[in-house]
Design a protein around this motif. Structure first.
Motif, PDB file in Angstrom:
ATOM      1  N   GLY A  74       0.783  -1.233   0.000  1.00 32.47           N
ATOM      2  CA  GLY A  74       0.000   0.000   0.000  1.00 32.47           C
ATOM      3  C   GLY A  74       0.810   1.275   0.000  1.00 32.47           C
ATOM      4  N   THR A  75       1.979   1.214  -0.624  1.00 32.37           N
ATOM      5  CA  THR A  75       2.817   2.415  -0.694  1.00 32.37           C
ATOM      6  C   THR A  75       2.929   2.955  -2.112  1.00 32.37           C
ATOM      7  OG1 THR A  75       4.813   1.065  -0.961  1.00 32.37           O
ATOM      8  CG2 THR A  75       4.194   1.708   1.295  1.00 32.37           C
ATOM      9  N   GLN A  87       5.429  11.155   1.933  1.00 31.22           N
ATOM     10  CA  GLN A  87       4.612   9.993   2.282  1.00 31.22           C
ATOM     11  C   GLN A  87       3.577   9.770   1.183  1.00 31.22           C
ATOM     12  OE1 GLN A  87       2.802  10.698   6.094  1.00 31.22           O
ATOM     13  NE2 GLN A  87       4.751  10.891   7.169  1.00 31.22           N
ATOM     14  N   GLU A  89       0.308   6.842   0.678  1.00 29.60           N
ATOM     15  CA  GLU A  89      -0.405   5.639   1.104  1.00 29.60           C
ATOM     16  C   GLU A  89      -1.544   5.348   0.134  1.00 29.60           C
ATOM     17  OE1 GLU A  89      -1.818   6.095   5.081  1.00 29.60           O
ATOM     18  OE2 GLU A  89       0.094   6.873   5.841  1.00 29.60           O
ATOM     19  N   THR A  91      -4.959   2.768  -0.493  1.00 30.21           N
ATOM     20  CA  THR A  91      -5.898   1.773   0.009  1.00 30.21           C
ATOM     21  C   THR A  91      -6.900   1.444  -1.085  1.00 30.21           C
ATOM     22  OG1 THR A  91      -5.737   2.668   2.260  1.00 30.21           O
ATOM     23  CG2 THR A  91      -7.619   1.243   1.782  1.00 30.21           C
TER      24      THR A  91
END
Length: 263
Positions: A74-75, A87, A89, A91
């Motif tokens: 999930g990166t 950052q 992320e 999902t």
């Protein structure tokens, strides 16, 4: 009784010759006008055809993973690049299938139904994911972006890029601009260019979808069907959807293995 040239005086003969010459000149000029008009019309049609032919290519997917499958941790989104982010992320919120009854809500947050209620509730010609992305920019002044195929050098010529997006927080920008507003925050964002001039250089923007407009800023959005296709897509009439793509080397190797097994 018509007077023959033999009975004309020199002055009358010259007048007669001049009249014939003028008549012939008028006829030639008239024909030249017809020819010039025909040539101008042909040139215009040819230019329009060339411009249209170069712009209205078949809409073949040029980018990878328009279905937007995240990687295992999930990166990242497979086939996509990010730059100037501290950052990122990802999902997988929902998967949209051909019929609404088959849609899957992976997080039980109602994202599939939200999309169906506000964007499109009809038949879908290929399954795709709706993903939630969260980001934080780094301290660089360089534009932060989510791109998927500029660095493959395939984004040249007539092309269209688009995605459906619902911005939850933060801001987005880049060359893609809002095309159509839907309910509950959903919108279609897109960028497109025609190859409408034989002397015009082809250009493809680096930053299709820029994430936040200032360093260290954060944001969150739902996004789906982000991709680039060849040709000039009529967003206003046909919207945006799932597009066919060229066979990948892995597809060819799998097909070859299947044929060998059948043989």
């Amino acid at each position: 009784m018509m007077m023959s040239d033999d009975n004309m005086s020199i002055t009358e003969r010259l007048t007669h010759v001049a009249a014939r010459a003028n008549a012939m000149s008028e006829t030639v000029n008239a024909q030249m006008g017809v020819i010039n008009a025909a040539m101008e019309s042909a040139e215009t049609k040819f230019d329009n055809y060339i411009g249209g032919a170069r712009a209205e290519l078949s809409h073949i997917l040029l980018s990878n993973n328009q279905q937007m499958e995240p990687n295992d941790n999930g990166t990242a989104i497979k086939g996509f690049n990010t730059i100037s982010l501290q950052q990122f992320e990802v999902t997988k919120e929902a998967t949209i299938y051909a019929a609404p009854a088959n849609d899957t809500d992976h997080t039980n947050r109602g994202v599939a139904q939200d999309f169906r209620n506000n964007v499109f509730n009809g038949y879908v010609n290929g399954a795709f994911n709706i993903v939630r992305i969260k980001w934080k920019r780094n301290s660089s002044d360089h534009p932060a972006r989510l791109d998927n195929n500029w660095n493959t050098r395939y984004q040249q010529g007539a092309l269209s890029s688009a995605c459906y997006i619902k911005l939850i927080s933060g801001s987005v920008g880049g060359s893609m601009q809002p095309i159509k507003e839907y309910g509950n925050g959903w919108k279609l964002m897109g960028y497109r260019q025609k190859a409408d001039n034989t002397a015009k250089p082809f250009y493809a923007p680096h930053s299709k979808l820029a994430l936040s407009d200032s360093a260290l800023a954060e944001g969150e959005a739902l996004i789906c069907l982000f991709g680039t296709v060849s040709g000039y897509v009529d967003f206003e009439k046909v919207g945006w959807g799932v597009y066919p793509e060229f066979a990948k080397p892995s597809d060819i190797s799998i097909a070859t293995s299947q044929l060998s097994a059948q043989g």
